[in-house]
Design a protein around this motif. Sequence first.
Motif, short mmCIF file in Angstrom:
data_model
loop_
_atom_site.label_atom_id
_atom_site.label_comp_id
_atom_site.label_asym_id
_atom_site.label_seq_id
_atom_site.Cartn_x
_atom_site.Cartn_y
_atom_site.Cartn_z
N ILE A 278 0.84 -1.21 0.00
CA ILE A 278 0.00 0.00 0.00
C ILE A 278 0.87 1.25 0.00
CG2 ILE A 278 -1.66 1.34 1.36
CD1 ILE A 278 -2.91 -1.30 2.22
N GLY A 279 1.94 1.24 0.80
CA GLY A 279 2.82 2.40 0.86
C GLY A 279 3.51 2.68 -0.46
N VAL A 280 4.01 1.63 -1.11
CA VAL A 280 4.69 1.80 -2.39
C VAL A 280 3.71 2.28 -3.46
CG1 VAL A 280 5.90 0.57 -4.24
CG2 VAL A 280 6.51 0.15 -1.85
N ALA A 281 2.50 1.76 -3.42
CA ALA A 281 1.48 2.22 -4.37
C ALA A 281 1.16 3.70 -4.14
CB ALA A 281 0.22 1.38 -4.24
N GLU A 285 1.46 6.79 -6.75
CA GLU A 285 0.39 7.74 -7.04
C GLU A 285 0.90 9.18 -6.99
OE1 GLU A 285 -2.55 7.34 -8.12
OE2 GLU A 285 -3.03 5.23 -7.76
N LEU A 286 1.78 9.47 -6.04
CA LEU A 286 2.34 10.82 -5.96
C LEU A 286 3.15 11.14 -7.22
CD1 LEU A 286 3.50 11.19 -2.24
CD2 LEU A 286 1.25 11.54 -3.26
N ARG A 287 3.92 10.17 -7.66
CA ARG A 287 4.70 10.37 -8.89
C ARG A 287 3.77 10.61 -10.08
NH1 ARG A 287 8.87 11.74 -12.28
NH2 ARG A 287 9.02 10.27 -14.01
N ILE A 288 2.72 9.84 -10.20
CA ILE A 288 1.78 9.99 -11.31
C ILE A 288 1.14 11.37 -11.28
CG2 ILE A 288 -0.42 9.17 -12.25
CD1 ILE A 288 0.49 6.33 -11.23
N LEU A 335 -1.40 20.56 -3.96
CA LEU A 335 -2.07 20.31 -2.69
C LEU A 335 -2.06 18.83 -2.33
CD1 LEU A 335 -5.11 22.73 -3.07
CD2 LEU A 335 -3.11 23.03 -1.60
N ALA A 336 -2.25 17.97 -3.32
CA ALA A 336 -2.31 16.54 -3.05
C ALA A 336 -0.96 15.98 -2.63
CB ALA A 336 -2.82 15.80 -4.30
N VAL A 337 0.08 16.31 -3.38
CA VAL A 337 1.39 15.70 -3.11
C VAL A 337 2.01 16.26 -1.84
CG1 VAL A 337 3.71 15.30 -4.02
CG2 VAL A 337 1.74 15.26 -5.56
N THR A 338 1.87 17.58 -1.62
CA THR A 338 2.48 18.16 -0.41
C THR A 338 1.80 17.68 0.86
OG1 THR A 338 1.05 20.13 -0.58
CG2 THR A 338 3.22 20.24 -1.63
N SER A 339 0.55 17.27 0.76
CA SER A 339 -0.14 16.71 1.92
C SER A 339 0.18 15.23 2.10
CB SER A 339 -1.66 16.90 1.77
OG SER A 339 -2.35 16.28 2.83
#
Length: 407
Positions: A278-281, A285-288, A335-339
């Motif tokens: 789950i963590g790696v996924a 997602e952050l990279r995508i 907003l998504a990645v920084t959180s």
Amino acid sequence: MVATHTSTKTRTPEAFLDELSGAVDEIRAGAHDRDRNRRYAIDEIERLRGIGFWALTTPVEFGGLGFDQEVLTQAIIAVASADGSLGQIPQNHFSTVERLRLSPSPQRTRFLTAISSGAFFGNAAAEPGERPPGASETTVLQRNGTWTLSGRKVYSTGALLADLITVIARGDDGRPHTVVIPRTTPGVEIHDDWDSFGQRTTGSGTVEFHDVTVEATQILAPLPGTRAQYRHSGLNHVVHAAIDVGLAEGALQEALALARKVHAGRGAEHREFRDDTIGVAALGELRITAWTARRAVESAARQLTKLTDNSGLSAVLEAFYEVAQAKVVAARAALAVTSALFDIGGASSTKPALGLDRYWRDARTHTLHDAVRWKPYAVGKWLIDESVADPWTLAHPLRPLAALADD
């Protein structure tokens, strides 16, 4: 006296970006300390000056590097990934450069040459409340042959640090005018009172103009027509979008560094993070998310680069709306990645000593003062009935395409 930068005669975009990469490493190294202690990036601004950063888009004939919006976008992303405050400061500077590039103003040689010698612009446009430029209470009026600038501005990004300040003021004709003044001009009073929790070191304080005497040659000619206005707006907003992408990418780098240090999340079958499915996924997602935003912004910058003085209004508006779309994607990504980087690092990553919260604080602040709430609506109105958003607000007042002059 402003410092001069290195020679621009034989430099390529690749060589410039490679040199910028070294400067960005230095900027990143001190970013947390500057944010924590609210210390301005004075040495870092000089470092950028030394590699010609401020002359990045200034045409070669005026002594600049002459690079396009695509290179500018890459440069802003790089700087903002290291320091969200320093990434913000150039936005208004490059807005002024674009205005000078697009305008037949007789002052363009004077100011573009100054930029090529190392000068950079701060900004004094916003006023308390949400006023469009034409409703400015700051005025530049002519009395007995003398022009006088009076008023008060807020959110004056970079004004505290810049060599020159661009001021939006209402003239005798009731229309907005752009006035360029040296920061040290008598009657200019700059207050270091910006106190947001994010982008803490942009130097975005209040500026007061106490009957400042200006020359007619310091008042820029208006942009020459509708197409120039929308091209100028597009440049402004693609830089804003690049700042958001930079913040997302900076946070992604921090998330990856955390992933290589921390253990798997509670409830995982394994101990190492690399084995936490789950963590790696989540990291993927952050990279995508960050990658998608970068590609959207790069594409928008590419469309702006393709425009020329001969491009028709339809082509200009297509580029303008691609920028608006990219800005929405970039703001959401920031907003998504920084959180979510804290989901990778866990509770220990929230320690103040790490300073990882600065990415979210910077993103939250920046996405508010260039809000995207109206942009999806504006894009939809363009699609459904060719209603064109205002170039300043990217929203209301909307006008039918047929009502716009193709000039």
